[in-house]
Design a protein around this motif. Sequence first.
Motif, PDB file in Angstrom:
ATOM      1  N   GLU A   1       0.831  -1.213   0.000  1.00  0.00           N
ATOM      2  CA  GLU A   1       0.000   0.000   0.000  1.00  0.00           C
ATOM      3  C   GLU A   1       0.863   1.260   0.000  1.00  0.00           C
ATOM      4  O   GLU A   1       0.486   2.281  -0.580  1.00  0.00           O
ATOM      5  N   ALA A   2       2.015   1.206   0.642  1.00  0.00           N
ATOM      6  CA  ALA A   2       2.893   2.378   0.752  1.00  0.00           C
ATOM      7  C   ALA A   2       3.668   2.656  -0.534  1.00  0.00           C
ATOM      8  O   ALA A   2       4.136   3.773  -0.728  1.00  0.00           O
ATOM      9  N   LEU A   3       3.822   1.663  -1.402  1.00  0.00           N
ATOM     10  CA  LEU A   3       4.611   1.859  -2.620  1.00  0.00           C
ATOM     11  C   LEU A   3       3.887   2.745  -3.617  1.00  0.00           C
ATOM     12  O   LEU A   3       2.693   2.556  -3.870  1.00  0.00           O
ATOM     13  N   PRO A   4       4.571   3.711  -4.209  1.00  0.00           N
ATOM     14  CA  PRO A   4       3.926   4.571  -5.212  1.00  0.00           C
ATOM     15  C   PRO A   4       3.672   3.794  -6.497  1.00  0.00           C
ATOM     16  O   PRO A   4       4.538   3.056  -6.966  1.00  0.00           O
TER      17      PRO A   4
ATOM     18  N   SER B   1      18.019   4.406 -10.416  1.00  0.00           N
ATOM     19  CA  SER B   1      17.106   5.125 -11.311  1.00  0.00           C
ATOM     20  C   SER B   1      16.212   6.078 -10.518  1.00  0.00           C
ATOM     21  O   SER B   1      16.049   5.955  -9.303  1.00  0.00           O
ATOM     22  N   ASP B   2      15.611   7.008 -11.245  1.00  0.00           N
ATOM     23  CA  ASP B   2      14.679   7.943 -10.616  1.00  0.00           C
ATOM     24  C   ASP B   2      13.518   7.192  -9.976  1.00  0.00           C
ATOM     25  O   ASP B   2      13.060   7.549  -8.886  1.00  0.00           O
ATOM     26  N   ARG B   3      13.040   6.148 -10.637  1.00  0.00           N
ATOM     27  CA  ARG B   3      11.914   5.371 -10.108  1.00  0.00           C
ATOM     28  C   ARG B   3      12.307   4.680  -8.798  1.00  0.00           C
ATOM     29  O   ARG B   3      11.548   4.684  -7.832  1.00  0.00           O
ATOM     30  N   VAL B   4      13.490   4.080  -8.750  1.00  0.00           N
ATOM     31  CA  VAL B   4      13.954   3.413  -7.530  1.00  0.00           C
ATOM     32  C   VAL B   4      14.115   4.445  -6.411  1.00  0.00           C
ATOM     33  O   VAL B   4      13.716   4.201  -5.267  1.00  0.00           O
ATOM     34  N   GLU B   5      14.666   5.600  -6.748  1.00  0.00           N
ATOM     35  CA  GLU B   5      14.800   6.678  -5.750  1.00  0.00           C
ATOM     36  C   GLU B   5      13.434   7.072  -5.204  1.00  0.00           C
ATOM     37  O   GLU B   5      13.268   7.260  -4.000  1.00  0.00           O
ATOM     38  N   GLU B   6      12.451   7.195  -6.097  1.00  0.00           N
ATOM     39  CA  GLU B   6      11.099   7.566  -5.677  1.00  0.00           C
ATOM     40  C   GLU B   6      10.510   6.525  -4.730  1.00  0.00           C
ATOM     41  O   GLU B   6       9.949   6.861  -3.685  1.00  0.00           O
ATOM     42  N   VAL B   7      10.660   5.269  -5.075  1.00  0.00           N
ATOM     43  CA  VAL B   7      10.122   4.196  -4.237  1.00  0.00           C
ATOM     44  C   VAL B   7      10.805   4.191  -2.877  1.00  0.00           C
ATOM     45  O   VAL B   7      10.143   4.094  -1.834  1.00  0.00           O
ATOM     46  N   ARG B   8      12.123   4.319  -2.867  1.00  0.00           N
ATOM     47  CA  ARG B   8      12.866   4.305  -1.595  1.00  0.00           C
ATOM     48  C   ARG B   8      12.558   5.516  -0.728  1.00  0.00           C
ATOM     49  O   ARG B   8      12.632   5.437   0.489  1.00  0.00           O
ATOM     50  N   ALA B   9      12.218   6.642  -1.352  1.00  0.00           N
ATOM     51  CA  ALA B   9      11.973   7.872  -0.601  1.00  0.00           C
ATOM     52  C   ALA B   9      10.542   7.969  -0.072  1.00  0.00           C
ATOM     53  O   ALA B   9      10.246   8.824   0.745  1.00  0.00           O
TER      54      ALA B   9
END
Length: 150
Positions: A19-22, A99-107
């Motif tokens: 649920e928390a993952l974008p 990647s930007d996507r991985v950064e977004e998910v981790r943040a």
Amino acid sequence: MNGVELFLLGRTLMKIGEEALPTEGLGEQPTGVRTVLIVVSDVRAHPGSAVGEIASRTGLPQSAVSAAVARLREADAVVTEPDPRDRRRLLVRPAPRISDRVEEVRATSIDAALARALDTADPERVAEVAALLEELACHLTPQALTRLRD
């Protein structure tokens, strides 16, 4: 706590994590989030593995691992290359650049999903439970799964 309670807690935690993952902008994906996360965890622990080796270690069907690897490659989270010893096999490793996507998910914070699961708007309660989860994560790392399987 017994094994059933621990299993149910783990399942609840996985659902909160999902649920928390974008997911904005991803559209429908044939490979489940859980499968992708299992594969990325294994690739990080065992860089340079073949798809079949990942399937063997994770217990996932090879087709699910292949689909997850394709999804991760599209997100620039992993890179693949032919195995020099057997060109039919692909070796998978984490991408050299995040990647930007991985950064977004981790943040992305878990706070909103955790608050919904706890049925509270109290930020102190959410922070307290999040801190407990961080403490638990320090003790039960992905390597714990490897030890269980050995």
